[in-house]
Design an enzyme around this catalytic site. Sequence first.
Site, PDB file in Angstrom:
ATOM      1  N   ASP A  60      -1.007   8.055   1.126  1.00 54.03           N
ATOM      2  CA  ASP A  60       0.192   8.576   0.468  1.00 54.03           C
ATOM      3  C   ASP A  60       1.030   7.392  -0.057  1.00 54.03           C
ATOM      4  O   ASP A  60       1.292   6.438   0.686  1.00 54.03           O
ATOM      5  CB  ASP A  60       0.990   9.370   1.528  1.00 54.03           C
ATOM      6  N   HIS A  61       1.431   7.440  -1.305  1.00 49.84           N
ATOM      7  CA  HIS A  61       2.277   6.409  -1.914  1.00 49.84           C
ATOM      8  C   HIS A  61       1.728   4.987  -1.752  1.00 49.84           C
ATOM      9  O   HIS A  61       2.465   4.074  -1.360  1.00 49.84           O
ATOM     10  CB  HIS A  61       3.709   6.467  -1.360  1.00 49.84           C
ATOM     11  N   ALA A  86       8.264  18.272  -1.277  1.00 45.70           N
ATOM     12  CA  ALA A  86       8.222  19.740  -1.385  1.00 45.70           C
ATOM     13  C   ALA A  86       8.546  20.463  -0.081  1.00 45.70           C
ATOM     14  O   ALA A  86       8.209  21.630   0.079  1.00 45.70           O
ATOM     15  CB  ALA A  86       6.851  20.163  -1.911  1.00 45.70           C
ATOM     16  N   HIS A 100      12.261  13.433  -2.041  1.00 43.89           N
ATOM     17  CA  HIS A 100      11.855  13.221  -0.655  1.00 43.89           C
ATOM     18  C   HIS A 100      13.010  13.397   0.328  1.00 43.89           C
ATOM     19  O   HIS A 100      14.164  13.205  -0.038  1.00 43.89           O
ATOM     20  CB  HIS A 100      11.270  11.817  -0.499  1.00 43.89           C
TER      21      HIS A 100
HETATM   22  P1  13P Z   1       9.119  15.837   1.886  1.00 41.45           P
HETATM   23  O1  13P Z   1      10.048  14.738   2.263  1.00 41.45           O
HETATM   24  O2  13P Z   1       9.803  16.863   1.048  1.00 41.45           O
HETATM   25  O3  13P Z   1       8.418  16.440   3.056  1.00 41.45           O
HETATM   26  O4  13P Z   1       7.980  15.199   0.938  1.00 41.45           O
HETATM   27  C1  13P Z   1       6.895  14.510   1.507  1.00 41.45           C
HETATM   28  C2  13P Z   1       6.093  13.766   0.507  1.00 41.45           C
HETATM   29  O5  13P Z   1       6.239  13.883  -0.694  1.00 41.45           O
HETATM   30  C3  13P Z   1       5.070  12.854   1.025  1.00 41.45           C
HETATM   31  O6  13P Z   1       4.480  12.107   0.007  1.00 41.45           O
HETATM   32  O1  G3H Z   2       6.928  10.402   0.744  1.00 46.35           O
HETATM   33  C1  G3H Z   2       6.969   9.786   1.805  1.00 46.35           C
HETATM   34  C2  G3H Z   2       6.449  10.411   3.043  1.00 46.35           C
HETATM   35  O2  G3H Z   2       7.350  11.348   3.556  1.00 46.35           O
HETATM   36  C3  G3H Z   2       6.069   9.360   4.029  1.00 46.35           C
HETATM   37  O3  G3H Z   2       7.198   8.867   4.678  1.00 46.35           O
HETATM   38  O4  G3H Z   2       6.850   6.438   4.323  1.00 46.35           O
HETATM   39  O5  G3H Z   2       8.456   7.271   6.077  1.00 46.35           O
HETATM   40  O6  G3H Z   2       5.981   7.507   6.382  1.00 46.35           O
HETATM   41  P1  G3H Z   2       7.117   7.419   5.407  1.00 46.35           P
HETATM   42 ZN    ZN Z   3       5.824  11.675  -1.630  1.00 48.11          ZN
END
Ligand code: 13P
Ligand code: G3H
Ligand code: ZN
Length: 331
Positions: free
Chosen positions: A94-95, A235, A190
């Site tokens: 993720d990211h 989301a 987010h």
């Molecule tokens: P939320 O913070 O809305 O749960 O989004 C999570 C997210 O986009 C993780 O990449």
């Molecule tokens: O979009 C981000 C996710 O909620 C992950 O959060 O980078 O704090 O683990 P984090």
């Molecule tokens: Zn995200």
Amino acid sequence: MAVSYKELGFVNTQEMFKKAMEGGYAVPAYNFNNLEQLQAIINGCGRSRSALILQVSKGARNYANPILLRNMGKGAVEMARELAYDIPIALHLDHGDSYGLCVSCIESGFSSVMIDGSHLPYEENVTLTKKVVGYAHKHDVSVEGELGVLSGIEDDVQAARSVYTQPEEAEHFIEKTGVDSLAISIGTSHGAYKFKPDQCTRNKEGVLVPPPLRFDILEEIERRIPRFPIVLHGASSVLPKYVDLINNNGGVLEAAVGVPEDQLRRAAKSAVCKINVDSDGRLVVTAMIRKIFSENPAEFDPRKYLGPARDELMNMIIEKNKKVLGSAGRY
Ligand code: 13P
Ligand code: G3H
Ligand code: ZN
């Protein structure tokens, strides 16, 4: 030594997105950082018979150790098979914020990576994303890109205001980079504070109702790039039930507002094939632990507060898959 995701039992996102597009639903992408979250996610998706994208952020890797996390993911697939959960599971970064991080994840068994160049100038985002796609596709790994900026706080990235995705740029970006899916900005963000109270109205129960998402942008993207998998970040719905439980047990979450479930349901029926949820899970866990500590301040066995938190998280996931994403019962 490099390991392929296929050896670990994961799948890439290609087939699951195809099926989601045809079926008019979205695959859930749940973030995990620890054992209890992972158990809740696997059991929640297994019991509701939903495809699953297990998400690991850079922050999660730093928190839990990359080798341990990857092996937890592998163990989760084995557990799912043992429990006869016949669902496809992808392990997704993720990211991801660099080429090197994406390569490292692919080499350690991830079946899907996100390269988030959304904060870069457009041409740099194209160049970086294309480079990641070049490497990932050699290994049959899926790549998610992002265009447009979501407001709110990400791991190392902070954006004060959102910049909506431009449909013509999205079309060009997909063509130039070869990405398999695209995260877009249409009003989500987010965290637990997605909308300011002065942007919202109040319904008759006094609950804050945010402005609708920009479905016009989503529809224009779908028109230009038919049947291309779109991703919604930020989301979470920030369910009032858990915000209240936190506030009634010593917490302070003021004016936390999420994306209404009916908006997400509508998105899930469209080209949105992946919906990311992290904050809702955090809220459930925090709410349950606060409640248990308030009721029993003498408790000090982590299983007695993490266990109920885990079970409630699983139930929330089952409900979300059934009622919001529509991913339940498809396998
Ligand atoms: P939320 O913070 O809305 O749960 O989004 C999570 C997210 O986009 C993780 O990449
Ligand atoms: O979009 C981000 C996710 O909620 C992950 O959060 O980078 O704090 O683990 P984090
Ligand atoms: Zn995200």
